[in-house]
Scaffold this motif. Sequence first.
Motif, mmCIF file in Angstrom:
data_model
loop_
_atom_site.group_PDB
_atom_site.id
_atom_site.type_symbol
_atom_site.label_atom_id
_atom_site.label_comp_id
_atom_site.label_asym_id
_atom_site.label_seq_id
_atom_site.Cartn_x
_atom_site.Cartn_y
_atom_site.Cartn_z
ATOM 1 N N GLU A 91 49.628 -2.971 59.391
ATOM 2 C CA GLU A 91 50.384 -1.765 59.730
ATOM 3 C C GLU A 91 51.816 -2.074 60.135
ATOM 4 O OE1 GLU A 91 51.623 2.094 61.085
ATOM 5 O OE2 GLU A 91 50.406 1.260 59.472
ATOM 6 N N ALA A 92 52.028 -3.147 60.886
ATOM 7 C CA ALA A 92 53.379 -3.487 61.337
ATOM 8 C C ALA A 92 54.288 -3.784 60.144
ATOM 9 C CB ALA A 92 53.328 -4.679 62.280
ATOM 10 N N ASP A 93 53.759 -4.496 59.145
ATOM 11 C CA ASP A 93 54.559 -4.809 57.953
ATOM 12 C C ASP A 93 54.834 -3.556 57.132
ATOM 13 O OD1 ASP A 93 54.900 -7.793 57.954
ATOM 14 O OD2 ASP A 93 52.730 -7.707 58.091
ATOM 15 N N ILE A 123 52.520 -9.280 48.848
ATOM 16 C CA ILE A 123 53.507 -10.333 49.118
ATOM 17 C C ILE A 123 54.911 -9.736 49.189
ATOM 18 C CG2 ILE A 123 54.655 -12.349 48.116
ATOM 19 C CD1 ILE A 123 51.869 -13.202 47.060
ATOM 20 N N GLN A 124 55.207 -8.805 48.281
ATOM 21 C CA GLN A 124 56.526 -8.166 48.286
ATOM 22 C C GLN A 124 56.763 -7.397 49.582
ATOM 23 O OE1 GLN A 124 58.680 -8.884 46.000
ATOM 24 N NE2 GLN A 124 57.237 -9.913 44.651
ATOM 25 N N ILE A 125 55.714 -6.722 50.085
ATOM 26 C CA ILE A 125 55.816 -6.009 51.362
ATOM 27 C C ILE A 125 56.049 -7.000 52.497
ATOM 28 C CG2 ILE A 125 54.500 -4.714 53.096
ATOM 29 C CD1 ILE A 125 55.447 -2.885 50.930
ATOM 30 N N MET A 129 60.598 -7.444 50.347
ATOM 31 C CA MET A 129 61.209 -7.262 49.041
ATOM 32 C C MET A 129 60.767 -5.953 48.388
ATOM 33 S SD MET A 129 63.111 -9.918 48.842
ATOM 34 C CE MET A 129 63.621 -10.132 47.130
ATOM 35 N N MET A 130 59.823 -5.261 49.023
ATOM 36 C CA MET A 130 59.353 -3.949 48.569
ATOM 37 C C MET A 130 59.479 -2.995 49.741
ATOM 38 S SD MET A 130 57.709 -2.076 46.093
ATOM 39 C CE MET A 130 56.737 -3.205 45.075
ATOM 40 N N THR A 131 60.218 -1.901 49.553
ATOM 41 C CA THR A 131 60.310 -0.864 50.570
ATOM 42 C C THR A 131 59.631 0.401 50.045
ATOM 43 O OG1 THR A 131 62.496 -0.262 49.721
ATOM 44 C CG2 THR A 131 62.417 -1.746 51.617
ATOM 45 N N HIS A 132 59.399 1.347 50.928
ATOM 46 C CA HIS A 132 58.738 2.591 50.494
ATOM 47 C C HIS A 132 59.314 3.777 51.245
ATOM 48 C CE1 HIS A 132 56.265 2.937 54.220
ATOM 49 N NE2 HIS A 132 56.325 1.617 54.197
ATOM 50 N N VAL A 192 47.291 3.621 52.492
ATOM 51 C CA VAL A 192 47.438 2.215 52.892
ATOM 52 C C VAL A 192 46.556 1.918 54.099
ATOM 53 C CG1 VAL A 192 49.057 0.515 53.805
ATOM 54 C CG2 VAL A 192 49.731 1.963 51.884
ATOM 55 N N HIS A 193 46.500 2.845 55.050
ATOM 56 C CA HIS A 193 45.653 2.643 56.232
ATOM 57 C C HIS A 193 44.174 2.558 55.862
ATOM 58 C CE1 HIS A 193 48.990 4.819 58.698
ATOM 59 N NE2 HIS A 193 49.304 3.575 58.427
ATOM 60 N N ASN A 194 43.773 3.302 54.821
ATOM 61 C CA ASN A 194 42.364 3.320 54.411
ATOM 62 C C ASN A 194 41.981 2.144 53.518
ATOM 63 O OD1 ASN A 194 41.788 5.709 55.754
ATOM 64 N ND2 ASN A 194 42.209 7.016 53.983
ATOM 65 N N ALA A 195 42.973 1.501 52.931
ATOM 66 C CA ALA A 195 42.694 0.473 51.922
ATOM 67 C C ALA A 195 42.220 -0.836 52.559
ATOM 68 C CB ALA A 195 43.947 0.219 51.083
ATOM 69 N N THR A 196 41.065 -1.303 52.109
ATOM 70 C CA THR A 196 40.550 -2.612 52.506
ATOM 71 C C THR A 196 40.491 -3.490 51.263
ATOM 72 O OG1 THR A 196 38.272 -1.876 52.179
ATOM 73 C CG2 THR A 196 39.191 -1.626 54.387
ATOM 74 N N LEU A 197 40.008 -4.709 51.428
ATOM 75 C CA LEU A 197 39.956 -5.641 50.305
ATOM 76 C C LEU A 197 38.529 -5.877 49.830
ATOM 77 C CD1 LEU A 197 42.570 -8.373 51.258
ATOM 78 C CD2 LEU A 197 42.764 -6.612 49.499
ATOM 79 N N LYS A 198 38.369 -5.845 48.555
ATOM 80 C CA LYS A 198 37.119 -6.258 47.912
ATOM 81 C C LYS A 198 37.400 -7.600 47.247
ATOM 82 C CE LYS A 198 33.863 -4.841 44.294
ATOM 83 N NZ LYS A 198 33.555 -3.787 43.290
#
Length: 569
Positions: free
Chosen positions: A346-348, A498-500, A504-507, A517-523
């Motif tokens: 979240e901080a990033d 990595i860009q975030i 190097m990636m802004t939104h 983004v808050h809901n997204a986890t990794l599979k």
Amino acid sequence: MMTKSDLTDWSLEYCSQVLRGDIIASDKVKKACKRHLRDLDRVDDDDFPYKYSVKRANRVISFIEMLPDIKTGKPNKLALFQKFILSQLYGWREKEKPVRRFHKAYISMARKNGKTIIVAGVASYEFLFGKNPEYSRQIYCTANSKDQAKIAFSMVVKQLNKVMRQSPSIRKRIRKVREELTDEQSYSVLRPLSKDTGSIDGFEPLVGILDEYHASKTTEMMEVLESGQVLLDNALTLIISTAGFDLNAPMYTIEYPYVTKLLNGEIEDDNYFAFVAEQDNEDEIHDQSLWIKSNPLMEVNEIRDMLVTNISKKLNEAIAKDELNPTLTKNFNMWRATSGASYINEADWKATEKHIDITGEDVYFGVDLSRVDDLSAVSAIFPIGDEKFHCDSHSFVATKGGLKTKIERDKIDYHKLAKNGYCTITGLESGVIDLNQVIDYIIEYVEKNELNMKGICYDPYNSQMLLAEIERRGLDWELFEVRQGIKSLNEPTKDFRIQIYNRMMTHEPNPLLDIAVHNATLKEDNDGIMINKRLNREKIDPIVAMIDAHTEAMYYYKNQPADPFLFFV
């Protein structure tokens, strides 16, 4: 007879010690102190409608310090920061009439730092001695669940039981019937309240305490309290909570950004008080001298060593287990997602929020078409030079089954988001996603911003009708098929993150993209990673569409032709 303690200006004492550095405090607490001192300088101004009374503040402090600790039976001794909070709530008044200045307060700190003493003290004082109204005061201890709501209420009951043993006059006044206290002198009531509580006749809360508001999934309890206060000019809504794990909770998405802007001076709200004791960054957890920022009770010498010892144990164990988020949240009052498997920290993500003018830029679109009766998304990635990217998203909302039902299920106010331009609600009577709205949005977005379309990246599943409509309209868009599997999504999923992380990636500021983004986890498996979600109702469509777009955007700079003039540089 007035004592020295009665005359002490506790707010001024706390502000002085904080701003001198004698008490280490968070950035937001420092700003709360500066705000108080600025307002004191304005008291004599004709256009400033508030005054500050040390006597009124100390009356409440003295009362709460007379209340017994429910474990030892001895009177509570308040820390200086607690006296500061209470002084703000009760010292500031309107000049023209005897009502409080602050009608809403946001108080947040780490666990076991004396929040409940403040809650119980405010509830007890208002119940027994509150004014305006003189009679029939209603005080509610509220929370997301009935059990949580009863915690603060039970503490009030236990304290007043001990008070009644000492005071015959109080004993004659108070009656307890099941889960309600009644003051027979003023006809006032104090009771717990949660969303499970049935309707209440004549609901008009003078004071509503939202305990551990981080657990609330919606603003329902807040709205219940505030709607009942519209005819009261001395009402108080008190949010008092530690940070939480749900980054889509209204305490984090609505109240926390608001108090941040308030303390930064970006907005003015003379009736909202905020005290946020938190670590200013994650690195501070490795310096025990800075833990007081989120644990303000450490100002008390007799308590500091015990807190340091217990937090040290928790922190060392969390580091050893590589499960830091629960400790960051509960012991350092920092908002973090439940699982360490969250896709982006979240901080990033917050650090890369930025508005950028994308007029005339190249653009890659990703399209995620979910079921026709669910949420779909179009996300865009812009290469903006210097090997950097910028991104944004727009969602499309189906209404099949009823929009109200969907809002309640998803815990997302689509009406408000549509009004603010973050999503489009389908115009079809059937309630399914209107593919013409999707295509029209892309066309209008490209034309409005004079963009150079580089292509549409799409999931072939559910996209046949979209492709057919693009062909029927004769749109000369390059189309890239992106199959939804770990093998095809591993590389763009990793590279986007990595860009975030590398900034190097802004939104763009975008609530629906934030939620995703808050809901997204990794599979994860042997082939790599892709994003997933914990619960079926959680929405991740905007970030899914973003990863689709990045399958092509990530190669943009690698595929640029060499600059022939570099030879001469």
